[in-house]
Write a protein that holds these residues in place. Structure first.
Motif, PDB file in Angstrom:
ATOM      1  N   GLY A   1       0.806  -1.209   0.000  1.00 44.10           N
ATOM      2  CA  GLY A   1       0.000   0.000   0.000  1.00 44.10           C
ATOM      3  C   GLY A   1       0.840   1.260   0.000  1.00 44.10           C
ATOM      4  O   GLY A   1       0.522   2.236  -0.694  1.00 44.10           O
TER       5      GLY A   1
ATOM      6  N   LEU B   1       2.333   1.671  -3.526  1.00 44.38           N
ATOM      7  CA  LEU B   1       1.340   2.124  -4.492  1.00 44.38           C
ATOM      8  C   LEU B   1       0.955   3.584  -4.265  1.00 44.38           C
ATOM      9  O   LEU B   1       0.632   4.299  -5.210  1.00 44.38           O
ATOM     10  CB  LEU B   1       0.097   1.239  -4.415  1.00 44.38           C
ATOM     11  N   ALA B   2       0.968   4.008  -3.003  1.00 45.51           N
ATOM     12  CA  ALA B   2       0.599   5.387  -2.710  1.00 45.51           C
ATOM     13  C   ALA B   2       1.681   6.373  -3.133  1.00 45.51           C
ATOM     14  O   ALA B   2       1.373   7.529  -3.465  1.00 45.51           O
ATOM     15  CB  ALA B   2       0.321   5.549  -1.214  1.00 45.51           C
TER      16      ALA B   2
ATOM     17  N   VAL C   1      -4.241  -1.730  -8.777  1.00 44.53           N
ATOM     18  CA  VAL C   1      -4.970  -1.466  -7.533  1.00 44.53           C
ATOM     19  C   VAL C   1      -6.353  -2.106  -7.586  1.00 44.53           C
ATOM     20  O   VAL C   1      -6.825  -2.688  -6.595  1.00 44.53           O
ATOM     21  CB  VAL C   1      -5.072   0.053  -7.289  1.00 44.53           C
TER      22      VAL C   1
ATOM     23  N   THR D   1      -6.067  -0.615   0.919  1.00 45.95           N
ATOM     24  CA  THR D   1      -6.867   0.603   0.729  1.00 45.95           C
ATOM     25  C   THR D   1      -6.699   1.571   1.903  1.00 45.95           C
ATOM     26  O   THR D   1      -6.604   2.781   1.710  1.00 45.95           O
ATOM     27  CB  THR D   1      -8.350   0.244   0.570  1.00 45.95           C
TER      28      THR D   1
ATOM     29  N   MET E   1      -3.046   3.096   1.772  1.00 53.13           N
ATOM     30  CA  MET E   1      -2.930   4.078   0.693  1.00 53.13           C
ATOM     31  C   MET E   1      -3.579   5.400   1.080  1.00 53.13           C
ATOM     32  O   MET E   1      -3.032   6.475   0.818  1.00 53.13           O
ATOM     33  CB  MET E   1      -3.569   3.521  -0.583  1.00 53.13           C
TER      34      MET E   1
ATOM     35  N   CYS F   1      -1.336   7.125   3.701  1.00 55.91           N
ATOM     36  CA  CYS F   1      -0.102   7.680   3.134  1.00 55.91           C
ATOM     37  C   CYS F   1      -0.350   9.005   2.428  1.00 55.91           C
ATOM     38  O   CYS F   1       0.541   9.857   2.352  1.00 55.91           O
ATOM     39  CB  CYS F   1       0.525   6.683   2.164  1.00 55.91           C
ATOM     40  N   GLU F   2      -1.552   9.182   1.904  1.00 57.05           N
ATOM     41  CA  GLU F   2      -1.867  10.431   1.225  1.00 57.05           C
ATOM     42  C   GLU F   2      -1.884  11.614   2.194  1.00 57.05           C
ATOM     43  O   GLU F   2      -1.701  12.763   1.787  1.00 57.05           O
ATOM     44  CB  GLU F   2      -3.231  10.326   0.534  1.00 57.05           C
TER      45      GLU F   2
END
Length: 279
Positions: A86, A89-90, A101, A164, A167, A170-171
């Motif tokens: 995750g 991917l983030a 994803v 999910t 991610m 991390c945003e």
């Protein structure tokens, strides 16, 4: 005038909360109260209180211990594997990321029965692993109809939940903290340990608790893979349907619910502590 406004607000609040409270009382509070009371009745097999029988009868202790063990293992491994995935991917963009994803989170759409069937297709008597081992060594390798298969099934539907959540967490991370740590000479591992992991710790704790709670109560996957495994959902099902031992089924259900509630409450408390901890 102010008192009249406050009264109107209270009335409005009560009016808006009334439907939710009615549903809560009718579909949760009353049935659960009845369940707790039913658990105090005598267990048909031992003749003692069902709650006491859980603590003294080996089969129930084994069932509880096995369920706790596999749920904790699934939660830990799911957070470890999917947490790394995750975060990657983030933080990275590449062609086909959206498709990847979507594929990784697709298991969220599957019910437990379908997940169990997929495990059988992989590790069952006619599964891919059995076919490969027959071709290679002339013997069948199987794991679907055991705790190993159950572990794989639980892990399969736990990983998307972690991905999910991580991610999304991390945003919200403040990248300036990472840049500041690197400017002070911290390496990648030090930044990960001291900045990134503490930053997403609340998300990791909450998603681990959700994975734990889901694994504790998952029934469809276990039932598809076999009803002879000694785990709590199947034990409750057996006591209720096979032996009409309603007191024991109720007591086991209450114990299962209390354990998952405690896990979720503890994770929520720890996550709140992490959020409020000084940097």
């Amino acid at each position: 005038m102010l008192q009249q406004v406050n009264r109107r607000q209270r009335k409005l609040a009560l009016f808006t909360l009334a439907p939710a409270m009615a549903v809560f009382g009718a579909f949760w509070l009353l049935p659960f109260t009845r369940l707790v009371a039913m658990g105090t009745e005598l267990d048909r097999a031992s003749g003692m209180s069902a709650y006491f029988a859980i603590l003294t009868q080996r089969q129930y202790l084994v069932s509880l211990g096995t369920t706790l063990g596999i749920s904790l293992a699934v939660s830990a491994l799911a957070v470890l594997i999917a947490g790394v995935a995750g975060f990657f991917l983030a933080r990275h963009s590449f062609p086909g990321k959206a498709v990847l994803v979507a594929i990784l989170t697709f298991p969220l759409a599957f019910p437990g029965v379908v997940v169990g069937f997929l495990v059988i297709m992989l590790g069952g008597r006619q599964g891919a692993l059995a076919q490969f081992s027959m071709w290679l060594l002339d013997e069948r390798w199987m794991f679907a109809y055991s705790l190993s298969g159950l572990f794989v099934g639980y892990l399969y539907f736990s990983i998307p939940r972690v991905i999910t959540t991580v991610m999304a967490a991390c945003e919200t991370l403040d990248r300036s903290l990472e840049e500041a740590a690197r400017s002070l000479g911290a390496g990648s591992w030090r930044v990960t340990r001291d900045v990134i992991i503490p930053g997403i710790a609340p998300a990791l704790l909450s998603t681990a608790a959700i994975c734990f709670a889901t694994s504790m109560g998952a029934f469809g996957t276990a039932f598809t893979l076999g009803t002879r495994m000694s785990i709590m959902p199947l034990t409750i099902y057996g006591e209720f349907t096979n032996y009409a031992n309603f007191a024991m089924a109720a007591a086991l259900s209450v114990v299962l619910g209390v354990i998952t509630w405690l896990a979720l409450s503890l994770a929520r408390k720890l996550a709140g502590t992490s959020l409020g901890a000084p940097a």
